[in-house]
Design an enzyme around this catalytic site. Structure first.
Site, PDB file in Angstrom:
ATOM      1  N   PRO A 162       0.831  -1.218   0.000  1.00 31.35           N
ATOM      2  CA  PRO A 162       0.000   0.000   0.000  1.00 31.35           C
ATOM      3  C   PRO A 162       0.865   1.268   0.000  1.00 31.35           C
ATOM      4  O   PRO A 162       1.816   1.378   0.768  1.00 31.35           O
ATOM      5  CB  PRO A 162      -0.789  -0.112   1.303  1.00 31.35           C
ATOM      6  CG  PRO A 162      -0.705  -1.548   1.701  1.00 31.35           C
ATOM      7  CD  PRO A 162       0.596  -2.048   1.169  1.00 31.35           C
ATOM      8  N   GLU A 163       0.539   2.188  -0.914  1.00 29.62           N
ATOM      9  CA  GLU A 163       1.250   3.459  -1.001  1.00 29.62           C
ATOM     10  C   GLU A 163       0.253   4.576  -0.679  1.00 29.62           C
ATOM     11  O   GLU A 163      -0.851   4.303  -0.217  1.00 29.62           O
ATOM     12  CB  GLU A 163       1.846   3.623  -2.410  1.00 29.62           C
ATOM     13  CG  GLU A 163       2.747   2.444  -2.800  1.00 29.62           C
ATOM     14  CD  GLU A 163       3.312   2.560  -4.212  1.00 29.62           C
ATOM     15  OE1 GLU A 163       3.457   3.678  -4.716  1.00 29.62           O
ATOM     16  OE2 GLU A 163       3.600   1.516  -4.809  1.00 29.62           O
TER      17      GLU A 163
END
Ligand SMILES: [Zn+2]
Length: 273
Positions: A2-3
């Site tokens: 996840p960014e």
């Protein structure tokens, strides 16, 4: 992993369930996912009310009514979800907070993520600026200090905070910059383009609630849809959307890097004046 867009989507979907809620019970199932090691989360969280929640870089920062803060990092496979208490807990669930009618659960099979107790410390002393509000002048300053490949510089959270492999590859493609270009050799045109591209890629990804490649879901279990719009990331061999040449994949600093050799040419470095 996840960014920024995925973490922001988790925060957005957590907010209505969590803010203003009192933590009625804490079930801490796995000790080694907390920093500092051995920290007594149960005592510090029990009875506290959640005042606010926000994202900084890839961190989910939770502020409590006693002014203490903690943040959760999702690492590679972390999930922070709101669940009904009668739903069976999945394996690798490390922390459960009973917030009345619902539970907040943190699950992370590979354990690259974790829970970090901040107390009254700032949540971002070790982080660079946020990309969505970054000005071209700031980006020039951030990048002029390093001779590393632009791809690696953008992944470094102390340079710019929140980007990872997906959005760096997509932003470099949109800006037509070769990932191996030394960061301090970018022209002012390239930096302006890069700054615009980072913002537009992130904004589109946010609109599509992030990218789900394997594990990522938001706090309500919803998947992202931006993976369908990736132009280069994880698209090795597919025709480039601009020139139809197959997308190339190289390994850079141990990370897979996808780009188009025609649209993102490696220009000869300009001599410094
Ligand atoms: Zn191309």
């Amino acid at each position: 992993m996840p960014e920024l867009p995925e973490v922001q989507t988790v925060v957005n979907t957590l907010m209505p369930h969590l803010v203003g809620r009192t933590i009625k019970r804490v079930v801490h199932l796995r000790g080694d996912i907390v920093e500092p090691a051995g920290f007594d989360l149960v005592t510090h969280l029990h009875g506290r009310r959640v005042e606010s929640i926000h994202r900084r870089a890839k961190r989910i920062v939770i502020s409590l009514d006693d002014l203490n803060q903690l943040y959760i990092h999702l690492g590679m496979t972390g999930r922070l979800t709101i669940e009904p208490p009668d739903r069976a807990r999945e394996i690798h669930t490390h922390l459960v907070l009973d917030i009345g009618e619902r539970e907040l659960r943190f699950r992370d099979p590979r354990r690259f993520g974790g829970i970090f107790w901040l107390g009254r410390e700032a949540c971002d002393a070790d982080l660079g600026p946020e990309p969505l509000t970054l000005r071209a002048r700031q980006l020039t300053e951030c990048l002029s200090a390093t001779t590393r490949a632009i791809k690696n510089a953008l992944l470094d959270q102390t340079v710019i905070a929140g980007l990872g492999n997906i959005y760096v590859d997509e932003s470099l493609f949109a800006a037509r910059i070769h990932p191996l270009t030394p960061a301090d050799k970018l022209t002012s045109d390239q930096i302006a383009r890069l700054n615009q591209s980072i913002k537009s890629v992130l904004r589109r990804a946010l609109k599509h609630r992030g990218s789900t490649l394997r594990d990522y879901v938001d706090a309500e279990g919803g998947k992202g849809a931006f993976q369908r719009l990736h132009k280069v990331y994880d698209r090795e061999g597919d025709p480039c959307s601009a020139c139809r040449r197959p997308i190339t994949r190289i390994v850079l600093g141990g990370r897979s890097t996808c780009f188009c050799v025609k649209c993102q040419p490696l220009k000869r470095a300009r001599r410094r004046s």
